[in-house]
Design an enzyme around this catalytic site. Sequence first.
Site, PDB file in Angstrom:
ATOM      1  CB  CYS A  45      -0.933   0.007   1.208  1.00 36.07           C
ATOM      2  SG  CYS A  45      -2.030   1.444   1.243  1.00 36.07           S
ATOM      3  N   GLY A  46       1.065   1.836  -1.166  1.00 34.66           N
ATOM      4  CA  GLY A  46       1.919   3.016  -1.269  1.00 34.66           C
ATOM      5  C   GLY A  46       1.323   4.246  -0.629  1.00 34.66           C
ATOM      6  CG  HIS A  47      -3.093   5.212   0.000  1.00 27.88           C
ATOM      7  ND1 HIS A  47      -3.492   3.912  -0.234  1.00 27.88           N
ATOM      8  CD2 HIS A  47      -3.863   5.661   1.037  1.00 27.88           C
ATOM      9  CE1 HIS A  47      -4.460   3.589   0.604  1.00 27.88           C
ATOM     10  NE2 HIS A  47      -4.716   4.632   1.391  1.00 27.88           N
ATOM     11  CG  ASP A  99      -6.070   3.974  -4.678  1.00 27.33           C
ATOM     12  OD1 ASP A  99      -6.192   5.122  -4.201  1.00 27.33           O
ATOM     13  OD2 ASP A  99      -5.076   3.262  -4.465  1.00 27.33           O
ATOM     14  N   GLY A 151      -0.227   4.045  -4.985  1.00 26.19           N
ATOM     15  CA  GLY A 151       1.217   4.046  -4.845  1.00 26.19           C
ATOM     16  C   GLY A 151       1.896   2.828  -5.426  1.00 26.19           C
TER      17      GLY A 151
END
Length: 318
Positions: free
Chosen positions: A88-90, A241, A246
């Site tokens: 999970c980039g965000h 999303d 991300g």
Amino acid sequence: MSVTTVDYHTAGEPFRIVTGGAPDLPGATVLERRAAAPGGPAERVRRLLCHEPRGHADMYGCFLVPPDDPGAHFGALFWHKDGYSTACGHGTIALGVHAVREGLVEADPGGETDVVIDVPSGRVTARVRGSRDRVESVTFVNVPSYVIARAVPAAGVKVDLSYGGAIYAALPVSAVGLSVEAANLPELIGHARRIKAALADHPATRHPADDRLSGVYGVIFYEGEGPHQRNVTVFADGEVDRSPCGSGTAARLALLYDEGHQGPLIHTGIAGGTFVATVGKVTDQGVVAEIEGMAYRTGRHTFELDPADPLGTGFVLR
């Protein structure tokens, strides 16, 4: 049951960090804890925070857990309404802001602090610029990303498969006769579900080293050419999303790098937020994407479950 959280959004996508009330999760690594979480006591907390009336169908968050070893500051087990994700980039960007602002990691007086986090896909870094009083931006340094397969047929279209901590299928939104607009989300969700279903048993969706990371996590619909692209990622079971995604941006960067694109990718999500992604380095495993964004705190919460509440941990209408 009482659970406390600190909530953020990154480019419009929510991220709910559990700060109290989470159960212990067995396992020596975050990836092992991810495998153990379904069906255990963590499920009640996840459902309580994701489902209505306390959450919604596109809610996202994490449990803070111990790191895999002392080389990281902490671990994060990401969750959404359908379960537990590998990357999970965000969320990593939000965790960087949270760690510095809340004093979990002491801010470097030089103005750049590396917050090292173990997640199911490996070890990532949130490079936080600014001070504890004022965070200016965060760069998400991901695990290596790489191309898996090109032009794979799925549900009447062809998709490119790449890995950015999770496996994504990417295609131009024009391939389904649409554009990246909020009004088209019901149709895009339908297309994404059909594409995922068509790829469920495809051998290209198996992770080469660890089957626990296998399977298509999200479908990325994009438009635009070269360094400026707009996208929407539909992940898990029809979740949308709001940010440019991300780990999905890392997967897109791997595809573009493979095509000869050397510069940054300016990636805009459906809510209008932007990530700027560059290739930090190239390794034998793939390109290491560095993705700059910012997260903002939206509130602190104490969620409760009244034992007499007939709705229990809640419901999901979509």
